[in-house]
Design an enzyme around this catalytic site. Structure first.
Site, PDB file in Angstrom:
ATOM      1  N   TYR A  61       0.840  -1.213   0.000  1.00  0.00           N
ATOM      2  CA  TYR A  61       0.000   0.000   0.000  1.00  0.00           C
ATOM      3  C   TYR A  61       0.871   1.259   0.000  1.00  0.00           C
ATOM      4  O   TYR A  61       1.877   1.337   0.710  1.00  0.00           O
ATOM      5  CB  TYR A  61      -0.958   0.010   1.202  1.00  0.00           C
ATOM      6  CG  TYR A  61      -2.104  -0.976   1.079  1.00  0.00           C
ATOM      7  CD1 TYR A  61      -2.425  -1.594  -0.134  1.00  0.00           C
ATOM      8  CD2 TYR A  61      -2.892  -1.296   2.188  1.00  0.00           C
ATOM      9  CE1 TYR A  61      -3.477  -2.492  -0.233  1.00  0.00           C
ATOM     10  CE2 TYR A  61      -3.952  -2.189   2.089  1.00  0.00           C
ATOM     11  CZ  TYR A  61      -4.236  -2.788   0.869  1.00  0.00           C
ATOM     12  OH  TYR A  61      -5.287  -3.675   0.789  1.00  0.00           O
ATOM     13  N   ASN A 167      -8.924 -12.614  -2.200  1.00  0.00           N
ATOM     14  CA  ASN A 167      -9.201 -12.770  -3.631  1.00  0.00           C
ATOM     15  C   ASN A 167      -8.930 -14.180  -4.132  1.00  0.00           C
ATOM     16  O   ASN A 167      -8.586 -14.365  -5.307  1.00  0.00           O
ATOM     17  CB  ASN A 167      -8.368 -11.767  -4.441  1.00  0.00           C
ATOM     18  CG  ASN A 167      -8.542 -10.354  -3.944  1.00  0.00           C
ATOM     19  OD1 ASN A 167      -9.660  -9.857  -3.870  1.00  0.00           O
ATOM     20  ND2 ASN A 167      -7.450  -9.700  -3.564  1.00  0.00           N
ATOM     21  N   SER A 216     -13.628  -2.693  -0.932  1.00  0.00           N
ATOM     22  CA  SER A 216     -14.394  -1.944  -1.937  1.00  0.00           C
ATOM     23  C   SER A 216     -15.896  -2.044  -1.697  1.00  0.00           C
ATOM     24  O   SER A 216     -16.681  -2.179  -2.632  1.00  0.00           O
ATOM     25  CB  SER A 216     -14.044  -2.446  -3.344  1.00  0.00           C
ATOM     26  OG  SER A 216     -14.110  -1.372  -4.265  1.00  0.00           O
ATOM     27  N   LEU A 218     -17.874   0.167  -1.039  1.00  0.00           N
ATOM     28  CA  LEU A 218     -18.568   1.281  -1.694  1.00  0.00           C
ATOM     29  C   LEU A 218     -18.203   1.350  -3.184  1.00  0.00           C
ATOM     30  O   LEU A 218     -18.363   2.389  -3.830  1.00  0.00           O
ATOM     31  CB  LEU A 218     -18.224   2.613  -1.004  1.00  0.00           C
ATOM     32  CG  LEU A 218     -18.522   2.675   0.502  1.00  0.00           C
ATOM     33  CD1 LEU A 218     -18.149   4.038   1.070  1.00  0.00           C
ATOM     34  CD2 LEU A 218     -19.990   2.369   0.792  1.00  0.00           C
ATOM     35  N   GLY A 220     -15.386   1.362  -4.550  1.00  0.00           N
ATOM     36  CA  GLY A 220     -14.257   2.243  -4.825  1.00  0.00           C
ATOM     37  C   GLY A 220     -14.707   3.667  -5.127  1.00  0.00           C
ATOM     38  O   GLY A 220     -14.040   4.399  -5.858  1.00  0.00           O
ATOM     39  N   GLY A 221     -15.880   4.020  -4.591  1.00  0.00           N
ATOM     40  CA  GLY A 221     -16.386   5.360  -4.832  1.00  0.00           C
ATOM     41  C   GLY A 221     -17.385   5.438  -5.976  1.00  0.00           C
ATOM     42  O   GLY A 221     -18.184   6.374  -6.052  1.00  0.00           O
ATOM     43  N   ARG A 222     -17.376   4.439  -6.852  1.00  0.00           N
ATOM     44  CA  ARG A 222     -18.267   4.462  -8.021  1.00  0.00           C
ATOM     45  C   ARG A 222     -19.736   4.521  -7.597  1.00  0.00           C
ATOM     46  O   ARG A 222     -20.587   5.024  -8.330  1.00  0.00           O
ATOM     47  CB  ARG A 222     -18.016   3.215  -8.887  1.00  0.00           C
ATOM     48  CG  ARG A 222     -18.750   3.244 -10.229  1.00  0.00           C
ATOM     49  CD  ARG A 222     -18.135   2.297 -11.268  1.00  0.00           C
ATOM     50  NE  ARG A 222     -18.374   0.892 -11.012  1.00  0.00           N
ATOM     51  CZ  ARG A 222     -19.453   0.214 -11.444  1.00  0.00           C
ATOM     52  NH1 ARG A 222     -20.385   0.838 -12.153  1.00  0.00           N
ATOM     53  NH2 ARG A 222     -19.594  -1.055 -11.176  1.00  0.00           N
ATOM     54  N   LEU A 223     -19.993   4.017  -6.393  1.00  0.00           N
ATOM     55  CA  LEU A 223     -21.354   4.040  -5.873  1.00  0.00           C
ATOM     56  C   LEU A 223     -21.892   5.471  -5.827  1.00  0.00           C
ATOM     57  O   LEU A 223     -23.083   5.716  -6.013  1.00  0.00           O
ATOM     58  CB  LEU A 223     -21.320   3.456  -4.447  1.00  0.00           C
ATOM     59  CG  LEU A 223     -22.482   2.641  -3.929  1.00  0.00           C
ATOM     60  CD1 LEU A 223     -22.968   1.630  -4.934  1.00  0.00           C
ATOM     61  CD2 LEU A 223     -22.068   1.917  -2.641  1.00  0.00           C
TER      62      LEU A 223
END
Lengths: 305, 305, 305
Positions: A61, A167, A216, A218, A220-223
C-alpha cells in the site's frame, strides 16, 4: 435510527481465529492523506473511540510506504498496540524504487519472499507481531505445503498470529486451508459487485465458518460518482432506501454488506472519521430482506428469477 | 545451462501410482511420420536413451492406427517392453472405416466399449498390459459405479495397472475418483492456454496429490507459427527469455510448464528426437518465478492484478 | 416399442428419501386449464392410473392459486391422498394481490416465511403433510443453520416429510445439505438446455446419491414451436429419432432425460393425459448412447470434442 443489533465488540473471524472489530479501518490510501504523524495518531485514536480497533494493511500500500506511516504514528503512543489489531498482506511484488529487485509486477509466495515481507511489515509498523497475515492474490506458483511451513514458522516465532487469503477462489482457498487453517478470505463485495454471491466464494466461507473481510464495499467510490447505468440505478435505490431508513447512503451500503449471513467485516477506505462513523452506524441498522433485494435488483437491472 | 534440478528417473504420478518419466513421448501423430518399423523402433530407443520411457497413446490416434504402428516396432525388440511404460486412452468413438459400427462421433464409457477398446489396444501394442488407461473425454452418460467395476475387472485381469482421466472438470474427476482411485488428469496447458490455472483443475490435482499430464504444451505449434496477437506476444517473450537462459524457445516453454507446483508431466508431439531433447533440456532449467509471470503477462495481455 | 426397462413403481430419491413416481405430474399451469373441480379430480385419477402418483407444486404457481385448485379437487375424494405424493416449494415472494405484504419480487428463507408458506400450502392442498418441500431458488440471505432448524421443526411436527432444493448450484446445495440432509435438486434440463451436464450440478447429484427432478424437460414448448436455429436443429433430430424408435417426439425427449445416469425424474407440464402418457412411454425406451449424443450434437451445433 434503530438499536444496535450487531455488537461493536471484536469477535472472532472463526472458531479459534483472531477477534477483529466488526468494521475494519482500511489504511490503503493513507499515503495520500497528507497527515502529520500526530494527525495520523489522532485518526487511529478516533477509530478506536468508535470501536474500530482493527486496521487493514498490505506491504504494497502506498508503494510500500503506508505501513511505515502507520508505524510512525503508533510509535508516538506505543501502548495503543495492545488495543488494536494489525492485519497485513503480502504476495504481490510491485515494480518500485522501494524494491529495486523486482523486474515485473508478479506474485510470490515463496518462503523467502513471505518471510522477508513479514519482517519488513513488522519493522515498518513498529510492532513485534501481526494479528493476521493474508496472501494478497492467488499465486499460480504457490507450493501449498511450502507456504504452510512458512506460516508455521512465522507462527512459532510469534511474528504472525493467524493467516488467511484474499481474492482466492474456493478451490484456491481449499488447497491451502487443508495444509494450514485459514481464518478469512478478504474479497470484493458491494451493491456494484455481486460475483461472490454466486460463484461459491461466500458459500464456502459459510461452509467453513470463516467470516469474509470485504474490500471496496462502496465500489471504490463508483457508488457515489459513477455515471454508468448500473451505478445510476444503484445510487437512486440507495438514496431512496437511505432516506426511508433515516441514514446516509454510505451507511445503507454498509448495512447491505452486513446483512449477508456470512457475517462479513467491511473495510473502510476514507481518512474522514465521519466516513468511518457511517460504517459503524450500519451496525445499528438491520436491513429488511426486501430492501436488500431492491439493491440486488438495481444492480443486476432485473428482478430475481 | 543449469544443473539438472528435476530427476530423469521415472517417479510416481501419485502415492501408489505408476512411475512415468518426467517427459512423456506423445505418439499422437505417429501415423503421419512416414517411418518404417525399424525407424519407429530406432525412435523409441532414442527416447529411452534420453530418459523418456513413457509413451502416450489413445485408441483413436491416427484413426485407430497409431497403437498398431507402435506395436509393430515393439515386436522387433520385445524386451524393450520392460523398460517403457504404455499409456493409452479410450472413450471417444470416431466415425471410421476401422470401426464400421460407429454412426456418430460420440463418447462411450460402457463396460462393453471400454473392455473392447482395451483388448484392441493390447493387441495393437502387442503387450499384455497397459501401465495406465485414461478416459479420454468426460462422458455425460458415464455410470461411475459401473465404470469403476470395469476398471476393477481390468485391473484384476492384469490388463491395466492404473486408471486416470483426461480433460475432466474437477466435479467430473471427483465423481469417478470416489469410486475408483485415479492417478492423473491429462489436460491442456501452455503459455497460450491458461484455463487450468484458474478453473480449479490444477488446484484439485494438488489437493488430491495427482500429477497432471499436459497435452499441447507448445499450443499445438501455434506458439511458433501463430500470427494472432496473443501468439505474437507470447512468442516474443518466449524468444527473449530463451535467449537470456541460453536455451531454445521450446525448452523455455516446457520449463514454464514444469515450473508449476502440481509437478506436471509434459507430453511431446514431434517425431524429431531433437524436439524430444528440447523437452528433456527443460528439466535442467528452473525458471525464475518472475520469468514465469512474464509469459503469463504476455499471454493475457495485461499484468497481474 | 421396447419392454419397460424403468420401473413404474415409486422409488426413493435417495437412500431414506421419499419414493416418487418416475414421472412427476407438474401442476404449474393448472390455473390456466379451465377445469372444474370434478375435471381436476378426473385428471388426478388418470395420472394415478398411469402410475404417475407424484404431483409437483409451488406456493406461487398460478399466482398462489394452484395448490387451492388441487386441494379443492382432492377434497372430492380425500382417500386419494394415501395414493399420491405431494411436492411443493417456497422461498419466492411474488408481488400479488394474494400477498399484499410483498413489496418486491424477492427470495425469503426465513423461519417466518417458510413456516407460513408451508402452513398455507397445507391448507390449500387440504392435507396434513407435504411429502417433499423444496427451496425454490437460492436465497443469498439464507442462514443455513436457521433454515435447517426450520426444516427440523416442520419435520418433527409431521408437516413435511423430506426437504430439497431447486435451481441451486453445487456450492449452494452443499452448504445447506451439511446442515440438513436434502433429497433432490429440481433443475432445468432438456435437449435445449444442457448447462447442468457441465457445470457440476449433475455430477454432484450422482456423487451425493440424490436423484434430480427435471423441469422444462420439453424446453417449455420451444422444442416443438421454437424457430431459432437451435430449436430447429433439435426438432429435426428429435423427429428423425422418434420416427426410428416408433415413438412420439415428446416421448423421445423424455427418454433423452431418463437416459442420464443420475436417474432423473422428469416433470410434465400439460393438462392433456395423452401428454402425460407420452412421458410414461419414455420409461419403455432405453435410448442408445449414440442417439443421446445425436441430440447433444444438434443442440450444441457441433460434434463432441
Amino acid at each position: 435510527m434503530h438499536d444496535t443489533h450487531l455488537t461493536l465488540k471484536p469477535t472472532p473471524l472463526c472458531p479459534g481465529g483472531p477477534a477483529l472489530s466488526p468494521i475494519v479501518a482500511g489504511c490503503w490510501r493513507m499515503a495520500q492523506w497528507g497527515l502529520s504523524p500526530a494527525e495520523r495518531l489522532r485518526w487511529i485514536e478516533q477509530c478506536l473511540d468508535l470501536g474500530v480497533s482493527s486496521f487493514d494493511h498490505a506491504d504494497i500500500y502506498g508503494g510500500y510506504t503506508v505501513e511505515g506511516l502507520f508505524g510512525e504514528a503508533l510509535a508516538l503512543a506505543p501502548a495503543l498496540r495492545q488495543r488494536l489489531q494489525l492485519v497485513s498482506k503480502c504476495g504481490i511484488k510491485l515494480v518500485s524504487a522501494q524494491r529495486p529487485g523486482h523486474a515485473i509486477k508478479s506474485y510470490d509466495t515463496s518462503a523467502a519472499h513471505v518471510t522477508a515481507s513479514v519482517e519488513a511489515s513488522l519493522r515498518a509498523l513498529r510492532t513485534d507481531h501481526l494479528d493476521l497475515l493474508l496472501i494478497h492474490r492467488p499465486d499460480a506458483l504457490m507450493d501449498a505445503a511450502g507456504l504452510a511451513d512458512t506460516f508455521s514458522r512465522l507462527q512459532a516465532a510469534g511474528k504472525v498470529r493467524h493467516f488467511g487469503v484474499s481474492n482466492h477462489s474456493p478451490a484456491q482457498l481449499r488447497l491451502l486451508h487443508r495444509r494450514h487453517p485459514l481464518v478469512t478470505n478478504q474479497i470484493e463485495l458491494s451493491p456494484l459487485h455481486l460475483a461472490a454471491l454466486d460463484d461459491g466464494t461466500l458459500d464456502q466461507c459459510q461452509e467453513l465458518g470463516l467470516r469474509p473481510m470485504i474490500w471496496s464495499a462502496l465500489g471504490g467510490g463508483r457508488l457515489f460518482t459513477g455515471t454508468d447505468p448500473q451505478a445510476l440505478r444503484v445510487r437512486a435505490t440507495l438514496e431512496a432506501l437511505a432516506h426511508a431508513h433515516g441514514v446516509s447512503p454510505a451507511t445503507l451500503a454498509y448495512a447491505w454488506i452486513l446483512r449477508h449471513p456470512s457475517r462479513p467485516l467491511p473495510i473502510t477506505g476514507s481518512q474522514r472519521i465521519a466516513a468511518v462513523q457511517e460504517a459503524v452506524a450500519a451496525l445499528s441498522l438491520q436491513l429488511p430482506a426486501e430492501d436488500w433485494y431492491r439493491l440486488w435488483e438495481a444492480s443486476t437491472g432485473h428482478e430475481v428469477a
